[in-house]
Design a protein around this motif. Structure first.
Motif, short mmCIF file in Angstrom:
data_model
loop_
_atom_site.label_atom_id
_atom_site.label_comp_id
_atom_site.label_asym_id
_atom_site.label_seq_id
_atom_site.Cartn_x
_atom_site.Cartn_y
_atom_site.Cartn_z
N SER A 183 0.79 -1.23 0.00
CA SER A 183 0.00 0.00 0.00
C SER A 183 0.82 1.29 0.00
O SER A 183 0.25 2.37 0.04
CB SER A 183 -1.01 0.04 1.16
N CYS A 184 2.16 1.17 -0.05
CA CYS A 184 2.99 2.38 -0.18
C CYS A 184 3.41 2.53 -1.65
O CYS A 184 3.02 1.72 -2.49
CB CYS A 184 4.22 2.27 0.73
N ALA A 185 4.18 3.56 -1.95
CA ALA A 185 4.59 3.83 -3.33
C ALA A 185 5.46 2.70 -3.87
O ALA A 185 6.10 1.97 -3.11
CB ALA A 185 5.35 5.15 -3.39
N ASP A 239 8.81 -7.60 -3.42
CA ASP A 239 7.48 -7.06 -3.69
C ASP A 239 6.54 -7.41 -2.55
O ASP A 239 6.32 -8.59 -2.26
CB ASP A 239 6.94 -7.60 -5.01
N ARG A 240 6.01 -6.38 -1.90
CA ARG A 240 5.09 -6.53 -0.77
C ARG A 240 5.66 -7.40 0.34
O ARG A 240 4.97 -8.21 0.94
CB ARG A 240 3.73 -7.04 -1.25
N ALA A 241 6.94 -7.21 0.61
CA ALA A 241 7.61 -7.95 1.68
C ALA A 241 7.20 -7.45 3.06
O ALA A 241 7.17 -8.21 4.02
CB ALA A 241 9.13 -7.86 1.52
N TRP A 242 6.87 -6.16 3.17
CA TRP A 242 6.47 -5.56 4.43
C TRP A 242 5.05 -5.03 4.32
O TRP A 242 4.56 -4.75 3.23
CB TRP A 242 7.37 -4.37 4.78
N MET A 243 4.43 -4.83 5.49
CA MET A 243 3.12 -4.18 5.52
C MET A 243 2.94 -3.51 6.87
O MET A 243 3.52 -3.92 7.87
CB MET A 243 1.99 -5.16 5.26
N PHE A 261 -3.71 -5.56 8.40
CA PHE A 261 -2.96 -4.67 7.51
C PHE A 261 -3.77 -3.44 7.12
O PHE A 261 -5.00 -3.47 7.05
CB PHE A 261 -2.46 -5.42 6.28
N LEU A 262 -3.04 -2.34 6.86
CA LEU A 262 -3.66 -1.09 6.43
C LEU A 262 -3.61 -1.01 4.92
O LEU A 262 -2.61 -1.39 4.30
CB LEU A 262 -2.88 0.11 6.99
N THR A 263 -4.68 -0.51 4.33
CA THR A 263 -4.71 -0.34 2.88
C THR A 263 -4.63 1.15 2.55
O THR A 263 -5.01 2.00 3.35
CB THR A 263 -6.00 -0.90 2.25
N GLN A 264 -4.17 1.43 1.35
CA GLN A 264 -4.10 2.82 0.89
C GLN A 264 -5.49 3.40 0.71
O GLN A 264 -5.68 4.61 0.81
CB GLN A 264 -3.32 2.85 -0.44
N ARG A 265 -6.48 2.57 0.46
CA ARG A 265 -7.85 3.07 0.35
C ARG A 265 -8.32 3.71 1.64
O ARG A 265 -9.02 4.72 1.62
CB ARG A 265 -8.80 1.93 -0.02
N GLU A 266 -7.95 3.10 2.76
CA GLU A 266 -8.34 3.64 4.07
C GLU A 266 -7.33 4.65 4.60
O GLU A 266 -7.69 5.50 5.40
CB GLU A 266 -8.49 2.49 5.07
N TRP A 267 -6.10 4.53 4.20
CA TRP A 267 -5.00 5.39 4.67
C TRP A 267 -4.26 5.96 3.46
O TRP A 267 -3.16 5.52 3.13
CB TRP A 267 -4.04 4.57 5.56
N PRO A 268 -4.82 6.94 2.76
CA PRO A 268 -4.21 7.45 1.52
C PRO A 268 -2.80 8.02 1.70
O PRO A 268 -2.03 8.03 0.75
CB PRO A 268 -5.18 8.53 1.04
N LEU A 295 -0.38 6.64 2.96
CA LEU A 295 0.60 5.60 2.69
C LEU A 295 1.25 5.78 1.32
O LEU A 295 2.40 5.41 1.11
CB LEU A 295 -0.05 4.20 2.78
N ALA A 296 0.51 6.38 0.38
CA ALA A 296 1.06 6.61 -0.97
C ALA A 296 2.25 7.57 -0.94
O ALA A 296 3.04 7.61 -1.89
CB ALA A 296 -0.03 7.17 -1.89
N LEU A 297 2.38 8.34 0.13
CA LEU A 297 3.49 9.29 0.26
C LEU A 297 4.76 8.66 0.81
O LEU A 297 5.80 9.32 0.90
CB LEU A 297 3.08 10.46 1.16
N VAL A 298 4.69 7.39 1.21
CA VAL A 298 5.87 6.68 1.68
C VAL A 298 6.57 6.09 0.46
O VAL A 298 6.01 5.24 -0.23
CB VAL A 298 5.50 5.57 2.69
#
Length: 145
Positions: free
Chosen positions: A22-24, A41-45, A53-60, A62-65
């Motif tokens: 869910s991050c960049a 790829d998607r090793a951490w969350m 887990f947190l999603t970018q849909r709920e926590w936008p 995250l896209a800034l990381v």
């Protein structure tokens, strides 16, 4: 000749991995393919206090990381935050075992410690967040169908 006999040709125009779910993403020129997908790829969350887990849909935010991959570590950068280094390879005994939930699956992971937890909790202004790394020894299936 049936459609299953026809040769398939594809060209990859751009290749990305998303080290933290869910991050960049990180653009790559090449990637190593492992039994579970592209390396890192998607090793951490990021997970909440219940291990969900947190999603970018709920926590936008995250896209800034923005992760940056080096030979030894993955560096996380976000506005107003110091760089957070993560070792590319699990450190073993210093990581704490954890159980985390991704959608309907509960899987083994490693808690990445208090510094990473505080970094994400501060950036997202939400207490109790943790950063977990999937256990690479456990095979994760993307689709059971």
């Amino acid at each position: 000749m049936s459609s299953t006999d026809a040769a398939v040709h594809a060209r990859i125009a751009r290749l990305f991995v998303y080290p933290v779910k869910s991050c960049a993403g990180v653009a790559l020129e090449q990637a190593r393919l492992t039994a579970t997908g592209l390396e890192l790829d998607r090793a951490w969350m990021v997970v909440d206090a219940d291990g969900v887990f947190l999603t970018q849909r709920e926590w936008p935010r995250l896209a800034l990381v923005h992760p940056r991959i080096t030979p030894d570590e993955v560096l996380l950068q976000a506005p107003g935050m110091p760089t957070l280094p993560l070792p590319r390879e699990p450190a073993g005994e210093q990581d704490r075992p954890a159980r985390v939930r991704v959608w309907k699956d509960t899987v083994n992971a490693w808690d990445m410690g208090d510094a990473a937890a505080q970094w994400f909790s501060r950036f997202l202004a939400q207490a109790g967040l943790r950063l977990a790394r999937f256990d690479p020894r456990v095979r994760r299936l993307s689709d059971l169908a």
